[in-house]
Design an enzyme around this catalytic site. Structure first.
Site, PDB file in Angstrom:
ATOM      1  N   ASP A 145      -1.825   5.625  -5.609  1.00  0.00           N
ATOM      2  CA  ASP A 145      -1.953   4.730  -4.413  1.00  0.00           C
ATOM      3  C   ASP A 145      -2.229   3.357  -4.669  1.00  0.00           C
ATOM      4  O   ASP A 145      -3.426   3.257  -5.340  1.00  0.00           O
ATOM      5  CB  ASP A 145      -3.202   5.315  -3.482  1.00  0.00           C
ATOM      6  CG  ASP A 145      -3.612   4.570  -2.459  1.00  0.00           C
ATOM      7  OD1 ASP A 145      -2.797   3.548  -2.042  1.00  0.00           O
ATOM      8  OD2 ASP A 145      -4.704   5.003  -1.658  1.00  0.00           O
TER       9      ASP A 145
ATOM     10  N   ASP B 115       0.841  -1.286   0.055  1.00  0.00           N
ATOM     11  CA  ASP B 115      -0.131  -0.103  -0.108  1.00  0.00           C
ATOM     12  C   ASP B 115       0.734   1.348  -0.005  1.00  0.00           C
ATOM     13  O   ASP B 115       1.407   1.623   0.991  1.00  0.00           O
ATOM     14  CB  ASP B 115      -0.933   0.039   1.416  1.00  0.00           C
ATOM     15  CG  ASP B 115      -2.155   1.149   1.191  1.00  0.00           C
ATOM     16  OD1 ASP B 115      -1.900   1.911   0.061  1.00  0.00           O
ATOM     17  OD2 ASP B 115      -2.777   1.274   1.999  1.00  0.00           O
TER      18      ASP B 115
END
Length: 439
Positions: A294, A86
């Site tokens: 992201d 992440d």
């Protein structure tokens, strides 16, 4: 920043991806190969999966709808865990002492240590977290929340992380005892999150990684994640186009200073540049309106004015080719309300207009073909399936940023260059990456 949004449980779909860990990157302040110049490559499994929620006897546990996961070894002796990669999160965390699935048990690790309240790690190193650590009965506690209203809480701790055959790296992480999601129960292989942003407690910072990149395929074939300075061979990858990271020195309430924040200059649908005022695309005086790359978010989210402009132009260009769903109250995954009816077994028609996200410096992220739409799992209307435009309205989540998710990074080589404060993009055939790179 994790911008995943909740949906109903989905069956697990595994995409085997390969991680190349290059010998020349620095781990824990020391070169993995002890300073030798000649690098070697090491392959590890990295998977993209539609993840089910973690469950326990008394509450529902944190989940990611679709995640990029990598296997690590944690503790002494090593315990194998699978973590979500992440780039939108800072603190790595692992679900500890869970009764179900592959989780981490700190009591079995001789190198595990809880972070004490009086330590500088608790007092100072959590400065980049949205909510700083707090003291509770002598333990340094962390509380994490995400854009889909999921939460996680637990103790700040240290233990050794091992990636492939690299040496043990002392790492500060969250040993999470409780995590929550409003989704229905189920199981997932993921035991937590590997935080890869630029914060002081991220895995990137703690491991002194100055460059990493990945290539995500759009099918069940191999892709690649590279940690370290080496680049893929030029005959495989066109020249990367870079966009600079946006730096704002003053703390602003809605600006994440440790995210991979870039500047969105415009959006093009087919050959039409959307009439979006520049003021809509830049952060305002509160920091709202930044654009973040992201890997922890599945889709791309746009602030309402940009989303509405995209919706209007896409509907105009597809009029007569796509049949609108015609249900004003239907919103897929809480943020996507531009949906269509297609025959259940039929793919989207060819020749749909692509959507290009234009970034400062000339870099582009282009979404074409079937990736422009996404099938809403479990939604049927008679003999038709429901497909939605694969862009969400940030205001419906709600969040105050533009987010470029990993669904729109498929078949794009993405490089995070911390040394030069930039992110690079290039179109690539990611299913060929492992073969060309000799993995």
């Amino acid at each position: 920043m994790d911008a995943s949004v909740s949906s109903s449980p989905l069956s697990v779909l595994l995409l085997p991806l390969l991680l190349l860990l290059l010998d020349g990157f620095s781990v824990g302040g020391a070169s993995v190969n002890g300073g030798k110049a000649a690098p070697f490559s090491l392959a590890l499994p990295l998977r993209a999966q539609k993840a089910l929620p973690l469950s326990s006897a008394n509450k529902l546990l944190f989940r990611h709808n679709v995640s990029l996961t990598v296997a690590l070894a944690v503790g002494t002796p090593s315990q194998n865990v699978t973590m979500v990669l992440d780039t939108g999160s800072e603190l790595s965390w692992i679900l500890c002492n869970a009764s179900e699935g592959a989780r981490f048990e700190p009591r079995r690790s001789s190198s595990y240590s809880a972070v004490r309240c009086e330590s500088s790690t608790c007092r100072d190193r959590g400065r980049d977290l949205p909510m700083p650590p707090v003291c509770d009965a002598g333990a340094c506690r962390v509380y994490l929340s995400y854009a889909d209203a999921s939460t996680a809480e637990g103790a700040l701790a240290t233990d050794v992380f091992r990636v492939g055959r690299s040496g043990p790296t002392p790492t500060v992480f969250g040993c999470v005892s409780s995590a929550y999601s409003s989704a229905a129960a189920g199981d997932s292989d993921a035991a937590g999150i590997l935080g890869m942003n630029r914060g002081s407690l991220s895995f990137v910072t703690q491991s002194a990684i100055r460059r990493f990149s990945y290539c995500i395929p759009d099918r069940e074939t191999a892709g690649v994640l590279l940690l370290g300075a080496a680049a893929p061979p030029p005959f495989f990858l066109p020249q990367l186009n870079y966009t600079p990271l946006v730096q704002i020195s003053l703390p602003l309430p809605y600006f994440d200073r440790v995210a991979y924040s870039v500047q969105l200059d415009g959006i093009r649908v087919g050959g039409a540049l959307l009439p979006i005022p520049k003021s809509v695309l830049v952060p305002d005086h509160t920091g709202a309106g930044q654009t973040v790359v992201d890997s922890g978010s599945q889709f791309t989210f746009l602030l309402a004015p940009a989303y509405e402009a995209l919706k209007v132009e896409f509907l105009r260009q597809t009029q007569g080719r796509l049949t609108p769903l015609g249900e004003p109250d239907f919103v897929f995954q809480g943020a996507m309300d531009t949906c269509f009816r297609l025959k259940s077994m039929a793919p989207p028609p060819r020749g749909l207009p692509g959507v290009a996200l234009l970034l400062q410096g000339g870099a582009e992220v282009t979404v074409e073909g079937e990736r422009v739409l996404y099938r809403a799992e479990g939604e049927t209307r008679g003999g038709d399936a429901v497909w939605c435009l694969s862009f969400g309205n940030s205001d419906l989540v709600p969040m105050s940023a533009y987010v470029i998710g990993h669904h729109h990074q498929q078949n794009v080589w993405v490089e995070y260059d911390l040394e030069n404060r930039r992110v690079g993009f290039a179109p690539a055939q990611c299913d060929q990456a492992s073969r060309i790179l000799g993995v």
